[in-house]
Write an enzyme that holds these catalytic residues in place. Sequence first.
Site, PDB file in Angstrom:
ATOM      1  N   GLU A  47       3.859   8.236  -7.418  1.00  0.00           N
ATOM      2  CA  GLU A  47       4.579   8.694  -6.216  1.00  0.00           C
ATOM      3  C   GLU A  47       3.687   9.684  -5.489  1.00  0.00           C
ATOM      4  O   GLU A  47       3.277  10.692  -6.078  1.00  0.00           O
ATOM      5  CB  GLU A  47       5.907   9.367  -6.563  1.00  0.00           C
ATOM      6  CG  GLU A  47       6.987   8.394  -6.968  1.00  0.00           C
ATOM      7  CD  GLU A  47       8.357   9.044  -7.161  1.00  0.00           C
ATOM      8  OE1 GLU A  47       8.694   9.970  -6.396  1.00  0.00           O
ATOM      9  OE2 GLU A  47       9.064   8.619  -8.090  1.00  0.00           O
ATOM     10  N   GLU A  68      10.370  11.134 -13.984  1.00  0.00           N
ATOM     11  CA  GLU A  68      10.417  12.607 -13.834  1.00  0.00           C
ATOM     12  C   GLU A  68      11.370  13.248 -14.849  1.00  0.00           C
ATOM     13  O   GLU A  68      12.274  14.013 -14.467  1.00  0.00           O
ATOM     14  CB  GLU A  68      10.822  12.970 -12.405  1.00  0.00           C
ATOM     15  CG  GLU A  68       9.817  12.522 -11.372  1.00  0.00           C
ATOM     16  CD  GLU A  68      10.093  13.041  -9.955  1.00  0.00           C
ATOM     17  OE1 GLU A  68      11.189  13.552  -9.689  1.00  0.00           O
ATOM     18  OE2 GLU A  68       9.175  12.928  -9.118  1.00  0.00           O
TER      19      GLU A  68
HETATM   20  O1  AHR Z   1      10.745   9.264  -3.721  1.00  0.00           O
HETATM   21  C1  AHR Z   1      11.888  10.074  -3.689  1.00  0.00           C
HETATM   22  C2  AHR Z   1      12.151  10.769  -5.023  1.00  0.00           C
HETATM   23  O2  AHR Z   1      11.135  11.705  -5.275  1.00  0.00           O
HETATM   24  C3  AHR Z   1      12.142   9.892  -6.246  1.00  0.00           C
HETATM   25  O3  AHR Z   1      13.370   9.297  -6.479  1.00  0.00           O
HETATM   26  C4  AHR Z   1      11.817  10.865  -7.343  1.00  0.00           C
HETATM   27  O4  AHR Z   1      11.148  10.263  -8.414  1.00  0.00           O
HETATM   28  C5  AHR Z   1      11.007  11.947  -6.666  1.00  0.00           C
HETATM   29  O5  AHR Z   1      11.487  13.205  -6.959  1.00  0.00           O
END
Ligand code: AHR
Length: 489
Positions: A291, A172
């Site tokens: 994610e 990110e």
């Molecule tokens: O999964 C929790 C967080 O969410 C991770 O560390 C990050 O990549 C995202 O913002």
Amino acid sequence: MQGKLYANDLFPIGTIDHRISSSLAEHMGRSIYGGIYDPDNPLSDSDGFRKDVIKAVQELNVPMIRYPGGNFVSSYHWEDGIGPKKQRPQKVDLAWQSIESNQFGLDEFMKWAEKAHSSAMMAVNLGTRGIEDACNLLEYCNLDTNTYWANKRRENGHAAPYHIKTWCLGNEMDAPWQIGHKTAHEYGELVNETAKAMRSLDPQIETVVCGSSNEHTPIFGKWETEVLDECYDNVDYISMHQYYELPSKGTMHHIAKSIRMDRFINSVVALCDAVKATKKSSKSLNISFDEWNVWYHSNEHDKNIKPWQQAPHRLEDVYNFEDALLIGSSLITLLKHVDRVRIACFAQLVNVIAPILTTETGLIKQTIFFPLRDVAKYGYGETLQTSVQSPTYKAPEFGDVNYLDSVIIKNDEGAYTVFAVNRSETETMDLNVNINDNQTLHETSHQSYSCSNPDFKNTAEQSVTEEIVEDTNGITLKPFSWNVITFQA
Ligand code: AHR
């Protein structure tokens, strides 16, 4: 209510890559410490790994696990987590303002992943570090040379290289909260040079460049095109992240949010293909949706976490039944995009926004555990283009939404699997499945997961149980249900 599905073997979308059932295990909260690794707990083995967690991860059938983050990776020194445990330094973790003991590191993770019948997807720190560190880590993991870092791995008891194939180039990096956040131009250049250097060390690897941290950022789209303009030829995947928020517009809106995932994937594919066209490239970039989940239940609790604790309870969302249906529909969406989505990591795996929640004395399989397990188990072979006919309802943001959400998979042995969600809270659905122009099909099983209370949460005391349905008079989907139906032709 009546629903109909049509599909034909002649029109596959693509072959399912099992890695769409992958996950994320980040050093944060109780994901590692108190989740995967709990050396003082009688439920753990001689390596300090929770045996009940390993069993549950095996049941989830997770092919690959992204490690060590997440935001955590952007200020992590992986060298702190290798070698004799007594000599490892205790450090601050800037991302989550926690204390990292470093008692669990890369070699422990690789051993644990093997026990869990999984493999690693490794992330490198492109926040506070760069090319040299990424190459050192790759050498430690994958090289068989007589050189410093490969020898360090041998010294630490691992003669053979780990041969980790998939590498995330940061996390990110567009996000203002990311340690070492960069502009698209800075990040694109850094990725290009890092990927080139890493590939020259190990040409077998594949690399994932960070797309936007979510679809709502003001620079979404511009970020993808500017970053890819710098590094398109040297990367294989672009990442996507998406978390569904508090259901402030009601259950029927919440369970339709997978439509957002569908639109988001279409947008990112379009952005990648636009760069492909401008570069006159013959290569198409694939997606690593690394994610995704529902994330809101823990928000209020987490506002009060004091900094600089070790493994505090953080992001411990307790999921309800409507979340399970949304996860089911999101899996159906991922299956419908297998031509471009080759990797997807459910975030996360244990304790932190996770299907598995541990206590001192056992674990809870949350409601969302079950659709994840089913797709990992039955979702193999080819996704067929599936036409869905269904009554609809109106939902804010999405307009007309089908009560029936479904996809048909042709398995390798010529059998078919139907994954289906009946979104209606009150009505059963009679389902008609037409494959290959009314080919005769023999239903071999129908597993249903349903609950009349959208807010029902699994606890140590009571859980929603799955049912085997005997469809004597045609297929019937219970109200508010996730279904797996298999057929033999
Ligand atoms: O999964 C929790 C967080 O969410 C991770 O560390 C990050 O990549 C995202 O913002």
